[in-house]
Design an enzyme around this catalytic site. Structure first.
Site, PDB file in Angstrom:
ATOM      1  N   ARG A 186      31.320  33.896  44.454  1.00 27.77           N
ATOM      2  CA  ARG A 186      31.987  32.540  44.368  1.00 27.77           C
ATOM      3  C   ARG A 186      33.620  32.572  44.962  1.00 27.77           C
ATOM      4  O   ARG A 186      33.982  33.734  44.843  1.00 27.77           O
ATOM      5  CB  ARG A 186      32.050  32.285  42.916  1.00 27.77           C
ATOM      6  CG  ARG A 186      32.662  33.170  42.028  1.00 27.77           C
ATOM      7  CD  ARG A 186      32.137  33.085  40.524  1.00 27.77           C
ATOM      8  NE  ARG A 186      32.765  34.184  39.698  1.00 27.77           N
ATOM      9  CZ  ARG A 186      33.716  33.726  38.599  1.00 27.77           C
ATOM     10  NH1 ARG A 186      33.858  32.446  38.396  1.00 27.77           N
ATOM     11  NH2 ARG A 186      34.158  34.635  38.014  1.00 27.77           N
ATOM     12  N   THR A 245      42.335  43.351  40.738  1.00 29.70           N
ATOM     13  CA  THR A 245      41.125  42.936  41.451  1.00 29.70           C
ATOM     14  C   THR A 245      41.777  42.583  42.973  1.00 29.70           C
ATOM     15  O   THR A 245      42.613  41.648  42.975  1.00 29.70           O
ATOM     16  CB  THR A 245      40.190  41.802  41.105  1.00 29.70           C
ATOM     17  OG1 THR A 245      39.905  42.215  39.752  1.00 29.70           O
ATOM     18  CG2 THR A 245      39.313  41.383  41.985  1.00 29.70           C
ATOM     19  N   LYS A 289      36.600  44.191  45.708  1.00 26.94           N
ATOM     20  CA  LYS A 289      35.382  43.321  45.687  1.00 26.94           C
ATOM     21  C   LYS A 289      34.765  43.568  47.366  1.00 26.94           C
ATOM     22  O   LYS A 289      35.672  43.193  48.028  1.00 26.94           O
ATOM     23  CB  LYS A 289      35.636  41.926  45.291  1.00 26.94           C
ATOM     24  CG  LYS A 289      36.097  41.737  43.943  1.00 26.94           C
ATOM     25  CD  LYS A 289      35.316  41.625  43.065  1.00 26.94           C
ATOM     26  CE  LYS A 289      35.582  41.208  41.619  1.00 26.94           C
ATOM     27  NZ  LYS A 289      34.576  41.322  40.416  1.00 26.94           N
ATOM     28  N   ASP A 311      33.735  46.897  43.440  1.00 30.37           N
ATOM     29  CA  ASP A 311      32.643  46.314  42.625  1.00 30.37           C
ATOM     30  C   ASP A 311      31.962  45.616  43.689  1.00 30.37           C
ATOM     31  O   ASP A 311      32.491  44.715  44.472  1.00 30.37           O
ATOM     32  CB  ASP A 311      33.403  45.133  41.909  1.00 30.37           C
ATOM     33  CG  ASP A 311      32.532  44.264  41.023  1.00 30.37           C
ATOM     34  OD1 ASP A 311      31.189  44.635  41.008  1.00 30.37           O
ATOM     35  OD2 ASP A 311      32.800  43.685  40.197  1.00 30.37           O
ATOM     36  N   GLU A 347      30.545  49.442  40.859  1.00 32.47           N
ATOM     37  CA  GLU A 347      30.056  48.670  40.070  1.00 32.47           C
ATOM     38  C   GLU A 347      29.079  47.726  40.423  1.00 32.47           C
ATOM     39  O   GLU A 347      29.118  47.087  41.599  1.00 32.47           O
ATOM     40  CB  GLU A 347      31.363  47.951  39.603  1.00 32.47           C
ATOM     41  CG  GLU A 347      31.096  46.906  38.201  1.00 32.47           C
ATOM     42  CD  GLU A 347      32.406  46.359  37.686  1.00 32.47           C
ATOM     43  OE1 GLU A 347      33.417  47.057  37.724  1.00 32.47           O
ATOM     44  OE2 GLU A 347      32.171  45.302  37.204  1.00 32.47           O
ATOM     45  N   ASP A 395      27.282  46.158  35.163  1.00 37.07           N
ATOM     46  CA  ASP A 395      28.028  45.065  34.733  1.00 37.07           C
ATOM     47  C   ASP A 395      27.206  43.887  34.426  1.00 37.07           C
ATOM     48  O   ASP A 395      26.708  43.617  33.282  1.00 37.07           O
ATOM     49  CB  ASP A 395      29.204  44.745  35.890  1.00 37.07           C
ATOM     50  CG  ASP A 395      29.991  43.659  35.357  1.00 37.07           C
ATOM     51  OD1 ASP A 395      29.877  43.319  34.247  1.00 37.07           O
ATOM     52  OD2 ASP A 395      30.843  42.650  36.183  1.00 37.07           O
ATOM     53  N   LYS A 401      32.015  42.830  28.582  1.00 40.04           N
ATOM     54  CA  LYS A 401      32.885  41.423  28.570  1.00 40.04           C
ATOM     55  C   LYS A 401      32.347  40.590  27.609  1.00 40.04           C
ATOM     56  O   LYS A 401      31.214  40.448  27.079  1.00 40.04           O
ATOM     57  CB  LYS A 401      32.481  40.601  30.018  1.00 40.04           C
ATOM     58  CG  LYS A 401      32.856  41.784  31.217  1.00 40.04           C
ATOM     59  CD  LYS A 401      32.736  41.011  32.626  1.00 40.04           C
ATOM     60  CE  LYS A 401      33.350  41.738  33.741  1.00 40.04           C
ATOM     61  NZ  LYS A 401      32.585  41.434  34.917  1.00 40.04           N
ATOM     62  N   CYS A 416      36.980  41.185  32.244  1.00 37.94           N
ATOM     63  CA  CYS A 416      36.753  39.580  31.919  1.00 37.94           C
ATOM     64  C   CYS A 416      36.565  38.902  33.007  1.00 37.94           C
ATOM     65  O   CYS A 416      36.050  39.406  33.998  1.00 37.94           O
ATOM     66  CB  CYS A 416      38.549  39.471  31.475  1.00 37.94           C
ATOM     67  SG  CYS A 416      39.463  39.781  32.818  1.00 37.94           S
ATOM     68  N   ASP A 445      40.012  46.493  32.880  1.00 42.29           N
ATOM     69  CA  ASP A 445      39.684  45.289  34.091  1.00 42.29           C
ATOM     70  C   ASP A 445      40.285  44.052  33.617  1.00 42.29           C
ATOM     71  O   ASP A 445      39.283  43.216  33.518  1.00 42.29           O
ATOM     72  CB  ASP A 445      38.201  45.579  34.945  1.00 42.29           C
ATOM     73  CG  ASP A 445      38.429  44.435  35.968  1.00 42.29           C
ATOM     74  OD1 ASP A 445      39.363  44.192  36.396  1.00 42.29           O
ATOM     75  OD2 ASP A 445      37.287  43.881  36.097  1.00 42.29           O
ATOM     76  N   ASP A 504      42.815  41.770  34.179  1.00 44.48           N
ATOM     77  CA  ASP A 504      43.782  41.270  35.189  1.00 44.48           C
ATOM     78  C   ASP A 504      43.777  39.603  35.151  1.00 44.48           C
ATOM     79  O   ASP A 504      44.762  38.987  35.903  1.00 44.48           O
ATOM     80  CB  ASP A 504      43.483  41.848  36.593  1.00 44.48           C
ATOM     81  CG  ASP A 504      42.331  41.381  37.135  1.00 44.48           C
ATOM     82  OD1 ASP A 504      41.539  40.898  36.470  1.00 44.48           O
ATOM     83  OD2 ASP A 504      41.988  41.954  38.034  1.00 44.48           O
TER      84      ASP A 504
HETATM   85 MG    MG Z   1      31.990  43.198  38.105  1.00 45.85          MG
END
Ligand code: MG
Length: 362
Positions: free
Chosen positions: A24, A135, A162, A190, A218, A243, A267, A295, A320, A322
């Site tokens: 997204r 990130t 990412k 990730d 991840e 995750d 999370k 988060c 993580d 941020d």
């Molecule tokens: Mg993740």
């Protein structure tokens, strides 16, 4: 400490840059905030973001869950028996982990305030400060390199890159970032479920062959592909962090039992709050497994709650958190200090964040 009322509101905060993952693109934080008041006028705050693509929770479903199920179940209960309230909160409906998390953290905030202590000291008091990564969103390689260098300039020593959209081309992207930032920066990757198990193995082995020194990868495969996750973990040397595959303490127990991953990413929006997250920490500790605290796109309210959990629990060795660093707005008052890479706990009672910028409490 009798729960008198639960009110809801919304906060909207612009991000400094659009946040992009394999799943997204987001430009604003637009979250539900929760305010719980007890019979002595103490208040606790919580927050939940609508992360439909991960938890299934939307602004409407979060509101409905709290107003129609959670509030009727726990208003009138006494927080002196915290476990009884938390059991009721978790038992009043299935799923809906984000609204449960928002109410759970507001209750913990109030509970710790009633004792005049910062929450982390009541959750184990493991550390007074720690470092978070930042990130780097999925973008064309030059843009990611630029963002990575900017982060390093701001003092971040750990970057979470990412990827997950382009298969083996992701290797070149990561190599370019490693080359730009040098050998001393810790890089996490990730994939946000973006690869198949076979693809993951070939991509991660390619990263290893290039000696890019990646701390962990991840969630390489889709959340439901536990066999694939285990396969990847067994095939590569780089540690694998679960995750999206781990929400509940039961999920954590299952992954640990079959050793489907090396690390777990906790999370609050997946666990349903601190109460369940503590159960995962306990399990992890029993099995010598390290955890990350992560988060969603959350503001300082709920990220502060996550910071308290991290500071309280020794099982959480990686952060993580941020969210506040990604916002374009100045920080809210109180609670843990988010100063670039370092998150420092303070003596403010509870979670500690105050002067919440919400004008539509109802
Ligand atoms: Mg993740």
């Amino acid at each position: 400490m009798r729960i008198e009322k639960i009110e809801l509101g919304t906060i909207t905060l612009p991000l400094a840059h659009p946040f992009k993952t394999a799943l997204r693109t987001v430009e604003h934080i637009h979250d539900i905030v929760v305010r719980v008041t007890d019979n002595e006028g103490r208040v606790g705050y919580g927050e939940a973001p609508p992360t439909a693509v991960i938890t299934g929770d939307t602004l409407g479903s979060i509101t409905c869950a709290i107003e129609e199920f959670i509030a009727p179940a726990i208003v009138g209960m006494d927080l002196a028996d915290l476990d009884a309230v938390m059991a009721k909160l978790n038992g009043c409906m299935v799923h809906n982990s984000s609204p449960k998390a928002a109410v759970d953290m507001a209750l913990y905030d109030l509970w710790a305030k009633a004792q005049g202590k910062p929450l982390y000291q009541l959750l184990g008091n493991a550390k007074a400060s720690f470092e978070t990564d930042l990130t780097i969103s999925v973008n064309p390689t030059e843009e990611m390199v630029r963002d990575a260098l900017e982060a390093v300039e701001k003092g971040f020593h750990i970057l979470k890159i990412k990827v997950g959209k382009e298969g083996l081309a992701d290797v070149e992207r990561i190599a370019a970032i490693r080359e730009a930032v040098g050998p001393d920066i810790t890089l996490r990757v990730d994939a946000n479920q973006g690869w198949t198990a076979a693809q993951s193995v070939s991509i991660i082995k390619a990263l290893e062959d290039k000696a890019l020194n990646i701390q962990l990868v991840e969630q390489p495969v889709p959340a439901e592909d536990i066999a694939g996750l285990k396969f990847v973990t067994g095939q590569v040397d780089t540690p694998i962090l679960a995750d999206e595959a781990v929400f509940s303490p039961q999920d954590a127990a299952n992954l640990i039992t079959i050793r489907a991953a090396d690390y777990l990413n906790i999370k609050l929006m997946k666990t349903g709050g601190i109460w369940n997250a503590l159960k995962i920490c306990k399990l992890a500790k029993q099995h010598g497994m390290e955890c990350m605290i992560g988060c969603m796109l959350e503001s300082q309210i709920s990220v502060a709650a996550s910071a308290h959990l991290c500071a309280g629990q020794s099982a959480i060795t990686m952060a993580d958190l941020d969210g506040p660093s990604l916002c374009a707005t100045p920080p809210m008052a109180g609670g843990p200090r988010f100063d670039g890479a370092v998150i420092a706990m303070t003596e403010d009672p509870g979670i500690g964040v105050r002067d919440i910028p919400c004008r539509d409490w109802h």
